[in-house]
Design an enzyme around this catalytic site. Structure first.
Site, PDB file in Angstrom:
ATOM      1  N   GLU A  91       0.524  -1.656  -0.546  1.00 23.91           N
ATOM      2  CA  GLU A  91      -0.152   0.073   0.348  1.00 23.91           C
ATOM      3  C   GLU A  91       0.812   0.996   0.296  1.00 23.91           C
ATOM      4  O   GLU A  91       1.932   1.183   0.257  1.00 23.91           O
ATOM      5  CB  GLU A  91      -1.099  -0.081   1.198  1.00 23.91           C
ATOM      6  CG  GLU A  91      -2.145  -0.869   1.113  1.00 23.91           C
ATOM      7  CD  GLU A  91      -2.999  -0.723   2.062  1.00 23.91           C
ATOM      8  OE1 GLU A  91      -4.385  -1.420   2.414  1.00 23.91           O
ATOM      9  OE2 GLU A  91      -3.050  -0.105   2.921  1.00 23.91           O
ATOM     10  N   CYS A 104       3.189   8.724   1.338  1.00 23.13           N
ATOM     11  CA  CYS A 104       3.669   7.078   2.447  1.00 23.13           C
ATOM     12  C   CYS A 104       3.843   5.700   1.690  1.00 23.13           C
ATOM     13  O   CYS A 104       3.346   5.181   1.242  1.00 23.13           O
ATOM     14  CB  CYS A 104       3.141   7.286   4.114  1.00 23.13           C
ATOM     15  SG  CYS A 104       3.533   5.763   5.104  1.00 23.13           S
ATOM     16  N   CYS A 111       7.631  -8.035   6.668  1.00 20.26           N
ATOM     17  CA  CYS A 111       9.241  -7.483   7.282  1.00 20.26           C
ATOM     18  C   CYS A 111       9.127  -8.737   8.327  1.00 20.26           C
ATOM     19  O   CYS A 111       8.619  -9.308   8.500  1.00 20.26           O
ATOM     20  CB  CYS A 111       7.961  -6.534   8.166  1.00 20.26           C
ATOM     21  SG  CYS A 111       9.678  -6.024   9.114  1.00 20.26           S
ATOM     22  N   CYS A 115       7.988  -6.954  14.917  1.00 18.21           N
ATOM     23  CA  CYS A 115       6.959  -5.737  16.284  1.00 18.21           C
ATOM     24  C   CYS A 115       6.171  -6.103  16.716  1.00 18.21           C
ATOM     25  O   CYS A 115       5.098  -6.754  15.737  1.00 18.21           O
ATOM     26  CB  CYS A 115       7.034  -4.191  15.754  1.00 18.21           C
ATOM     27  SG  CYS A 115       9.397  -4.034  15.202  1.00 18.21           S
ATOM     28  N   CYS A 118       2.649  -4.112  15.655  1.00 18.87           N
ATOM     29  CA  CYS A 118       2.532  -3.789  14.063  1.00 18.87           C
ATOM     30  C   CYS A 118       2.384  -4.940  12.515  1.00 18.87           C
ATOM     31  O   CYS A 118       2.671  -6.097  13.257  1.00 18.87           O
ATOM     32  CB  CYS A 118       4.523  -3.403  13.248  1.00 18.87           C
ATOM     33  SG  CYS A 118       3.769  -3.615  10.882  1.00 18.87           S
ATOM     34  N   CYS A 347      -0.290   3.885  10.611  1.00 17.50           N
ATOM     35  CA  CYS A 347       0.421   3.266  10.717  1.00 17.50           C
ATOM     36  C   CYS A 347       0.298   1.608  11.107  1.00 17.50           C
ATOM     37  O   CYS A 347      -0.185   1.624  11.797  1.00 17.50           O
ATOM     38  CB  CYS A 347       1.989   4.027  11.686  1.00 17.50           C
ATOM     39  SG  CYS A 347       1.304   5.337  11.213  1.00 17.50           S
TER      40      CYS A 347
END
Ligand code: SAH
Ligand code: SF4
Length: 370
Positions: A91, A104, A111, A115, A118, A347
């Protein structure tokens, strides 16, 4: 397979043109056509000789991610879902504000770093994006924002995207081979012409990547700190076990020697009862004494997969008091406004739901969300 010209920065383009027996200025012309003037086809490049156009048609492509979703929130934040292959979508989010427009972008599909808070991390890692897939997000945003206002030529309207932040999916410093050429295109006068201060790479603290970025393409740097001590940061940002805070701060100071700004932005996600006490804030003040920095507090954005993990957004009043401790100590502290609610554009929410659904069904992503 034709070569995708979006994979080349200015030097790469010149080298490829040299291989064709073409002069460097032809490479510069084509670079400007693609990135400055938004040409998506060689046929549009009317000032190129016909035989060069024919050569390009035969050997090259301008290959962009496919737009499979385009949604706009009540606050005008706009999110695109971009399919990069049969199994992956990423995205890009455009956040308009008075006097500037921030895009962004994502740097990886998924990933590796996981974390605790996230959504991208919870999906696992699929693959690195290519330079074409990263710069393609900016190319498409410029194109689509232009179409929407449609008030004349791109030149007259000026650029819509004035700032780029690598705060979408993925850890950009674990994909520098592709990220650095994309950054160079963003900065290149003959492409997007953004200033180094207006392009921000955000990292969870990949120290070797920070040093390489400083050496090869220093832009503004944001570091996802999220905890003021190693015991807590080890839990929230697992890469801290490899690169603990003291080493991270030393790397920040090395970066600042090259950085276009004289501070590092520390991002700090506000998690209720986890990292948001006045004691944590005072510990942060001690950290800030060791690096020139500013703080950006991010109210935690919950997402589906985090339910049951006991993570919640800090109440507004607690965030305010936390910010106050930092500000009283003379530290510039902003609290991020929550943008793009209703379209999951905040985020850590990026593409999570779509990826999950795709995996469950095991089919390519074709869905277009309104
Ligand atoms: N991998 C890089 C950049 C992408 S994440 C990094 O971690 O810095 C961009 C920012 O969003 C980071 O500060 C990240 O910690 C934060 N973030 C991730 N998930 C979030 C969530 N659910 N709520 C609020 N911020 C989140
Ligand atoms: Fe990866 Fe950044 Fe998410 Fe951590 S916060 S899992 S580094 S994308």
């Amino acid at each position: 397979m034709p070569v995708n010209l979006l994979d080349f920065d200015a030097k790469g383009m010149e080298a490829w043109f040299a291989g064709l027996g073409e002069k460097p200025f032809r490479a510069r012309q084509v670079l400007a056509w693609i990135h400055k003037r938004g040409a998506g086809e060689f046929a549009a490049m009317t000032d190129l000789a016909k035989d060069l156009r024919a050569k390009l048609e035969a050997k090259a492509s301008i290959g962009l991610p496919e737009i499979v979703g385009d949604s706009t929130a009540a606050d005008d934040t706009r999110k695109w879902l971009l399919k990069v292959d049969g199994a992956n979508a990423v995205e890009a989010v455009f956040i308009p504000e008075a006097g500037r427009g921030t895009l962004c972008v994502s740097s990886q599909a998924g990933c590796t770093l996981d974390c605790a808070f996230c959504s991208t991390g919870k999906q696992g890692f699929n693959r690195n994006l290519t330079t074409a897939e990263i710069i393609g997000q900016l190319w498409l945003a410029e194109k689509l924002l232009g179409e929407r206002t449609n008030a004349g030529s791109r030149a007259r309207q000026g650029r819509h995207v004035s700032n780029v932040v690598f705060m979408g999916m993925g850890e950009p410093l674990l994909n520098l081979d592709a990220v650095i050429p994309a950054l160079r295109l963003m900065l290149e006068d003959n492409a997007y012409g953004l200033s180094r201060r207006r392009v921000t790479v955000s990292t969870s603290g990949v120290i070797p990547g920070m040093d390489r970025l400083a050496a090869e393409c220093p832009v503004a740097l944001a570091v996802s700190l999220h905890a003021p001590n190693d015991a807590l940061r080890d839990r929230l940002v697992p890469i801290n076990r490899k690169y603990p805070i003291a080493q991270l701060l030393a790397a920040c100071n090395r970066y600042l020697v090259h950085a276009p700004r004289d501070f590092i932005t520390f991002e700090y996600v506000m998690l209720d009862g986890v990292n948001d006490s006045p004691t944590h804030a005072r510990e942060l003040v001690d950290i800030a004494a060791r690096v020139r920095c500013k703080f950006n507090l991010i109210p935690f954005n919950p997402f589906q997969a985090v339910q049951g993990l006991g993570l919640h957004r800090s109440p507004q009043e607690r965030i305010r008091r936390f910010a106050e401790v930092l500000q009283r100590a003379g530290l510039t502290t902003t609290t991020r406004k929550t943008r793009g609610e209703g379209i999951d554009a905040a985020c850590g929410q990026l593409a999570g739901e779509v990826q999950d659904r795709t995996r469950r069904r095991g089919i390519p992503i074709t869905e277009v969300r309104a």
